[in-house]
Motif scaffolding. Sequence first.
Motif, PDB file in Angstrom:
ATOM      1  N   MET A  94       1.026  -1.266   0.164  1.00 44.14           N
ATOM      2  CA  MET A  94      -0.018  -0.024  -0.045  1.00 44.14           C
ATOM      3  C   MET A  94       0.946   1.412   0.140  1.00 44.14           C
ATOM      4  O   MET A  94       0.513   2.126  -0.775  1.00 44.14           O
ATOM      5  N   ALA A  95       1.926   1.334   0.862  1.00 49.90           N
ATOM      6  CA  ALA A  95       2.868   2.467   0.846  1.00 49.90           C
ATOM      7  C   ALA A  95       3.572   2.643  -0.255  1.00 49.90           C
ATOM      8  O   ALA A  95       3.495   3.897  -0.917  1.00 49.90           O
ATOM      9  N   THR A  96       3.958   1.783  -1.094  1.00 44.72           N
ATOM     10  CA  THR A  96       4.547   1.684  -2.336  1.00 44.72           C
ATOM     11  C   THR A  96       3.733   2.329  -3.379  1.00 44.72           C
ATOM     12  O   THR A  96       4.265   3.454  -4.037  1.00 44.72           O
ATOM     13  N   ASN A  97       2.639   1.813  -3.582  1.00 49.39           N
ATOM     14  CA  ASN A  97       1.561   2.248  -4.667  1.00 49.39           C
ATOM     15  C   ASN A  97       1.119   3.563  -4.120  1.00 49.39           C
ATOM     16  O   ASN A  97       0.563   4.351  -5.200  1.00 49.39           O
ATOM     17  N   GLY A  98       0.924   3.922  -2.795  1.00 47.07           N
ATOM     18  CA  GLY A  98       0.140   5.204  -2.418  1.00 47.07           C
ATOM     19  C   GLY A  98       1.274   6.479  -2.938  1.00 47.07           C
ATOM     20  O   GLY A  98       0.564   7.518  -3.257  1.00 47.07           O
ATOM     21  N   ILE A  99       2.661   6.159  -2.914  1.00 43.36           N
ATOM     22  CA  ILE A  99       3.616   7.033  -3.300  1.00 43.36           C
ATOM     23  C   ILE A  99       3.461   7.216  -4.752  1.00 43.36           C
ATOM     24  O   ILE A  99       3.713   8.149  -5.353  1.00 43.36           O
ATOM     25  N   LEU A 115      -4.536  12.402  -4.869  1.00 46.00           N
ATOM     26  CA  LEU A 115      -4.352  12.543  -3.340  1.00 46.00           C
ATOM     27  C   LEU A 115      -5.430  11.733  -2.600  1.00 46.00           C
ATOM     28  O   LEU A 115      -4.780  11.394  -1.582  1.00 46.00           O
ATOM     29  N   ASN A 116      -6.404  11.760  -3.174  1.00 46.85           N
ATOM     30  CA  ASN A 116      -7.548  10.911  -2.547  1.00 46.85           C
ATOM     31  C   ASN A 116      -6.893   9.411  -2.451  1.00 46.85           C
ATOM     32  O   ASN A 116      -7.451   8.738  -1.378  1.00 46.85           O
ATOM     33  N   PHE A 117      -6.627   8.948  -3.754  1.00 40.99           N
ATOM     34  CA  PHE A 117      -6.131   7.504  -3.483  1.00 40.99           C
ATOM     35  C   PHE A 117      -4.898   7.166  -2.786  1.00 40.99           C
ATOM     36  O   PHE A 117      -4.845   6.318  -1.939  1.00 40.99           O
ATOM     37  N   HIS A 118      -3.930   8.103  -2.772  1.00 37.37           N
ATOM     38  CA  HIS A 118      -2.879   8.216  -1.645  1.00 37.37           C
ATOM     39  C   HIS A 118      -3.445   8.004  -0.501  1.00 37.37           C
ATOM     40  O   HIS A 118      -2.770   7.396   0.344  1.00 37.37           O
ATOM     41  N   ALA A 120      -6.131   7.043   0.686  1.00 35.10           N
ATOM     42  CA  ALA A 120      -6.635   5.716   1.258  1.00 35.10           C
ATOM     43  C   ALA A 120      -5.619   4.578   1.204  1.00 35.10           C
ATOM     44  O   ALA A 120      -5.333   3.843   2.284  1.00 35.10           O
ATOM     45  N   MET A 121      -4.720   4.597   0.561  1.00 34.92           N
ATOM     46  CA  MET A 121      -3.537   3.487   0.444  1.00 34.92           C
ATOM     47  C   MET A 121      -2.667   3.917   1.568  1.00 34.92           C
ATOM     48  O   MET A 121      -2.381   2.892   2.305  1.00 34.92           O
ATOM     49  N   GLN A 122      -2.398   4.991   1.869  1.00 37.21           N
ATOM     50  CA  GLN A 122      -1.472   5.131   3.301  1.00 37.21           C
ATOM     51  C   GLN A 122      -2.367   4.937   4.299  1.00 37.21           C
ATOM     52  O   GLN A 122      -1.966   4.518   5.694  1.00 37.21           O
ATOM     53  N   SER A 123      -3.655   5.150   4.335  1.00 42.77           N
ATOM     54  CA  SER A 123      -4.385   4.708   5.787  1.00 42.77           C
ATOM     55  C   SER A 123      -4.547   3.319   6.133  1.00 42.77           C
ATOM     56  O   SER A 123      -4.290   2.692   7.064  1.00 42.77           O
TER      57      SER A 123
END
Length: 250
Positions: A94-99, A115-118, A120-123
């Motif tokens: 999640m962290a890798t794809n969020g970045i 940013l919205n996707f980021h 969600a991924m980082q949450s």
Amino acid sequence: MVLQENPENDNITEPLIDPNNSLPQHSATSSYTEPTRSIPTPIGSTTFNMSFVFSLLVSVGALLFASTVWYITSTADYIFFIWHPTLMSLMLLMATNGILVLQKAESRQEKVASLNFHKAMQSIAFLSIIGGFYVITTFKNMGNKEHFASPHGKLGVITFSLILIQSIAGSTLVNFPGVVGGVAKAKAMYKYHRFSGYLVLALIWFTALGGTQNPWVKAQFDHLWVWLLAAGMVFVGTVGRVKSSKLKVW
């Protein structure tokens, strides 16, 4: 952990996220052109978007690493420890794809959607690392074992702490800019958050690679080349999409 690309060139003064609208009512055009390459094939030349190729490398590499971990944990004899690598590999994915999703966002509409996707991924990554940390500390307590004794454990607690700081800082800058003096000042601090985000991502992968050399993991799956291949794909893809000008913090 929120990485906002190219905020310096965005002349918008209102917050990125309008509570009354999930997306802006207008879009801005961008002069940025994705790098392309002409690739000869048996049926003629084909143009490839190199940014997409790099993005694919990152996603496939991260998925290869995480899915290999999940294969190991699903086939091994069950012990409570299994939840630690399971959750930590989810965090890594999640962290890798969020970045990744924020690296090439240019127009306002792209930035908001990314940013919205980021977020969600980082949450998910944030919750996963808390769960993984809880599992390993509980497992150590159950066996009366020393905490953070190995290099992997020491690096893990450092990475865990930095992820918490990075997540809190990013959430504050985007959702509560008034804490740092308003939207303008918050946007001026994005570059520091972005730079530190890449450093934390590197620590995540170094820590994960260290975990693959744990005796329990090696007893289940002793193929170092798979882990190095996955990490190498992520490294090449991430670096290939980075703009060095956006990493200047001094």
